[in-house]
Motif scaffolding. Structure first.
Motif: not given
Length: 207
Positions: A144-151
């Motif tokens: 999942p991309l969103l959690p990675q970008y948030l981190v």
């Protein structure tokens, strides 16, 4: 994001933040004129610009900017001009000897400091190109991309705040003894004015 990958991200973030640039110069200048504590507002403005850069790259707009010489150069020259403007204004600023004037300078509105920090970082297309090269190293497309970008964003922002505030802003405190007389203020204004102009010229000339 795996812990080992996050450690690599944190290490890269530290190295990036410690690299001197317009943000560091702006932070030190704010710390000298408005104080260590209030310099955080300029730093937060710089982080807002950083978040915008991450969003631009994540949405794919960064590829268009990086591949379009016209768009890239418009942003690049606008950023360079803004830094040169800040440098000239700093260089020509007069020493503050009146107590009321000094108090007004120290109490610059937080929005003014935030806005200046925002534009200093936002008008830097090199940052977009950098994140285009930097971010894919720490993003796994199969996850999942969103959690990675948030981190990634949270990590880079927190590290940059810590480095800017507790290194560059704190380092500027050692120069505050020069701000107590007109001669010292004049020297510091000239130094930071030249630094802003130099970074602006480099931004305009280096491709």
């Amino acid at each position: 994001m795996q812990f080992s990958l996050w450690l690599a991200l944190a290490g890269a973030g530290v190295l990036i933040s410690f690299t001197p640039g317009a943000g560091a110069i702006n932070t030190m200048s704010n710390s000298l004129t408005s104080g260590f504590r209030r310099s955080i507002w300029g730093i937060l403005g710089q982080q807002a610009a950083l978040v915008v850069h991450v969003v631009i790259v994540a949405l794919g707009v960064g590829v268009l900017v990086a591949s379009s010489p016209v768009a890239f150069n418009v942003i690049r020259y606008a950023g360079a001009a803004y830094l040169v403007y800040l440098g000239i204004r700093q260089f020509l600023s007069k020493p503050v000897v009146d107590q009321e004037q000094a108090a007004a300078l120290r109490n610059e509105p937080v929005w003014s400091m935030f806005r200046r920090g925002l534009w200093v970082n936002l008008l830097n297309p090199k940052a977009i190109v950098f994140f285009l090269a930097f971010m894919p190293q720490f993003i796994r497309p199969e996850q999942p991309l969103l959690p990675q970008y948030l981190v990634l964003t949270a990590t880079v922002v927190v590290i940059d705040i810590l480095v800017m505030w507790f290194f560059f802003a704190f380092a500027a405190k050692s120069f505050q003894r020069f701000t107590h007389n007109a001669g010292g203020q004049k020297i510091l204004s000239r130094i930071f004015g030249v630094l802003f102009v130099a970074v602006g010229i480099l931004l305009a000339l280096i491709h």
